[in-house]
Design an enzyme around this catalytic site. Structure first.
Site, PDB file in Angstrom:
ATOM      1  N   ARG A 107      40.544  35.161  37.272  1.00 24.00           N
ATOM      2  CA  ARG A 107      40.846  35.035  38.691  1.00 24.00           C
ATOM      3  C   ARG A 107      40.998  36.435  39.279  1.00 24.00           C
ATOM      4  O   ARG A 107      41.723  37.276  38.742  1.00 24.00           O
ATOM      5  CB  ARG A 107      42.142  34.244  38.876  1.00 24.00           C
ATOM      6  CG  ARG A 107      42.489  33.922  40.330  1.00 24.00           C
ATOM      7  CD  ARG A 107      43.822  33.180  40.375  1.00 24.00           C
ATOM      8  NE  ARG A 107      44.220  32.864  41.735  1.00 24.00           N
ATOM      9  CZ  ARG A 107      43.970  31.710  42.346  1.00 24.00           C
ATOM     10  NH1 ARG A 107      43.321  30.756  41.689  1.00 24.00           N
ATOM     11  NH2 ARG A 107      44.366  31.484  43.588  1.00 24.00           N
ATOM     12  N   ASP A 121      32.308  43.416  42.417  1.00 25.07           N
ATOM     13  CA  ASP A 121      32.302  42.011  42.858  1.00 25.07           C
ATOM     14  C   ASP A 121      32.140  41.889  44.370  1.00 25.07           C
ATOM     15  O   ASP A 121      32.596  40.917  44.971  1.00 25.07           O
ATOM     16  CB  ASP A 121      33.591  41.282  42.426  1.00 25.07           C
ATOM     17  CG  ASP A 121      33.868  41.415  40.943  1.00 25.07           C
ATOM     18  OD1 ASP A 121      32.949  41.127  40.159  1.00 25.07           O
ATOM     19  OD2 ASP A 121      34.989  41.812  40.577  1.00 25.07           O
ATOM     20  N   GLU A 122      31.445  42.844  44.996  1.00 23.60           N
ATOM     21  CA  GLU A 122      31.322  42.829  46.450  1.00 23.60           C
ATOM     22  C   GLU A 122      30.217  41.909  46.953  1.00 23.60           C
ATOM     23  O   GLU A 122      30.108  41.677  48.162  1.00 23.60           O
ATOM     24  CB  GLU A 122      31.048  44.253  46.987  1.00 23.60           C
ATOM     25  CG  GLU A 122      32.114  45.269  46.677  1.00 23.60           C
ATOM     26  CD  GLU A 122      31.828  46.061  45.404  1.00 23.60           C
ATOM     27  OE1 GLU A 122      32.518  47.056  45.161  1.00 23.60           O
ATOM     28  OE2 GLU A 122      30.899  45.674  44.658  1.00 23.60           O
ATOM     29  N   HIS A 171      26.347  39.319  38.314  1.00 20.90           N
ATOM     30  CA  HIS A 171      26.021  38.926  39.674  1.00 20.90           C
ATOM     31  C   HIS A 171      25.460  37.515  39.683  1.00 20.90           C
ATOM     32  O   HIS A 171      24.757  37.100  38.767  1.00 20.90           O
ATOM     33  CB  HIS A 171      25.071  39.915  40.354  1.00 20.90           C
ATOM     34  CG  HIS A 171      23.884  40.312  39.535  1.00 20.90           C
ATOM     35  ND1 HIS A 171      23.922  41.356  38.636  1.00 20.90           N
ATOM     36  CD2 HIS A 171      22.627  39.808  39.470  1.00 20.90           C
ATOM     37  CE1 HIS A 171      22.737  41.478  38.056  1.00 20.90           C
ATOM     38  NE2 HIS A 171      21.935  40.545  38.545  1.00 20.90           N
TER      39      HIS A 171
END
Length: 437
Positions: free
Chosen positions: A303, A13-14, A41
């Protein structure tokens, strides 16, 4: 010509999707080399938000070949849904290619993934429930179904007999789930095969033909270094190898074909699911990072856990992947903070260490040692050159580059394509002529 690998330098999740999208403008071929629909993505194009799980970001460029490689595991139902979404948005998918040797996620893989995770109770590992682990397990046990098997009724029936019999036994006897019917699966997956047939290619041949023609090839990894099956926080990892070495195996190329490796890292750290996270925040700052950063998983909607930038795992990612440079994303999320912490080392059993411990039990005991830097308290979203950044933001980036001992090539300041500072083109620019001091 430059052949480049893009990897995640944290827990996934970068923001690799945006960076891959940016670099795809200079690429002739984009190859996804591992993972499946457990990755996600998000790309923003002309105010359109496109969420992809399998198809590489390079599909937005009509002259670019986008190849889903042999090292991936493919859920054909999801892939067909993504193709339709792209077509509905008038995006040309003629360059989309799928390796005939990629393995297929079957219905029993998804059922087993969810059932096994539920049975683990408080020992759960945080799987996305998309069947990725069981698909890779069948691949290793040589019981897997490959894309090429969907081209023939006889072959699919032959390949499906043993694994389905085994999985139905597990589903019924251990998890109390009704058995799957082979004829229904065959009809469903033969139909998927027909729909995907025009995209199916020989992965190795496609890549090496491009290499012989001196084309630029971009290898796109999913997830991140700390989720790597061999080098991550095991057992809280994925079932494949997102590290740069995985590109060689998953795409079928030798390491000498790779010219550069780019690591993507957020200006802070996030993690989804279970597992140790030394710099994790709680309370108002965690909420602020989560809300400003939109930290909800593309695949699961969960989350994300948020924390300060961890330079220890960052340096580990540099070493494991042989990073040439970094792309730092979501710097703008830190805009409102008065002070920002960066983890420079850990305290473990009363001793200071500056390395990532291989034992997850030791990693759980690590307490972060922070370096405190001043925030900049102003917006960076409209900055387009380094000199536009506030001095404190520049100092923050320089400290990251110095700490991780690798230069920064790209800084992302928002989701849109134009919210980016390209310090040096990682594909065409000179190596290491970047922000590093």
């Amino acid at each position: 010509m430059a052949n480049v690998v893009v990897i995640g330098a944290q827990w996934g999740d970068e923001g690799k999707g945006k960076i891959t999208d940016l670099l795809s403008r200079s690429a002739d071929v984009v190859v996804r080399y591992q993972g499946g629909v457990n990755a996600g993505h998000t790309i923003v194009v002309e105010d359109k938000v496109l969420k992809l799980h399998l198809i590489p970001s390079g599909i937005l460029y009509p002259d670019t070949i986008c190849l889903i490689g042999s090292g991936t595991v493919v859920d054909p139902k999801v892939m067909i849904k993504e193709i339709k979404m792209l077509e509905d948005n008038d995006i040309d998918i003629s360059g989309l290619k799928l390796a005939s040797t990629a393995h297929v996620t079957m219905p029993y893989h998804r059922l087993l993934d969810l059932a096994m995770e539920q049975k683990r109770g408080d020992q759960k590992i945080g799987t996305t429930g998309r069947g990725i682990g069981p698909t890779y397990a069948d691949k290793s046990q040589r019981n897997g179904i490959r894309i090429i098997d969907l081209m023939s009724r006889e072959k699919l029936q032959e390949r499906l007999q043993v694994p389905l019999s085994e999985k139905n036994g597990l589903l019924q006897k251990i998890y109390g789930i009704e058995p799957l019917i082979i004829d229904e699966i065959i009809e469903e997956y033969l139909d998927y095969g027909k729909q995907l047939k025009k995209h199916i290619v020989d992965c190795n041949r496609t890549i090496h033909q491009a290499a012989r023609k001196k084309k630029n090839i971009l290898f796109e990894g999913a997830q991140g270094t700390l989720l790597d099956l061999d080098h991550g926080t095991y057992p809280y990892v994925t079932s494949s190898n997102p590290v740069s070495g995985g590109a060689c195996i998953g795409a079928g190329v030798g390491p000498t074909l790779i010219d550069r490796v780019i690591g993507v890292a957020k200006a802070y750290t996030t993690r989804v699911g279970e597992g140790p996270f030394p710099t994790e925040l709680h309370g108002s700052i965690n909420d602020q990072l989560c809300d400003r950063g939109g930290e909800f998983g593309t695949t699961t909607g969960r989350r994300r856990r948020c924390g300060w930038f961890d330079g220890v795992i960052g340096k580990y990612a540099v070493e494991v992947n042989g990073l040439d440079c970094l792309a730092i994303t979501k710097l703008d999320v830190l805009d409102e903070l008065e002070e920002i912490d960066i983890c420079v080392a850990y305290e473990l059993n009363g001793k200071r260490i500056d390395y990532f411990p291989t034992s997850v039990e030791d990693f759980e005991k690590c307490n972060p040692i922070f370096k405190k830097l001043p925030g900049w308290r102003c917006s960076t979203e409209n900055c387009r050159r380094l000199e536009d950044l506030p001095p404190a933001a520049m100092s923050y980036l320089r400290f990251l580059a110095e700490l991780m001992e690798v230069p920064i090539a790209i800084v992302s300041l928002g989701a849109n394509r134009d919210q980016t500072i390209v310090i040096e083109d990682p594909i065409h620019g000179p190596k290491r002529a970047l922000l590093n001091s």
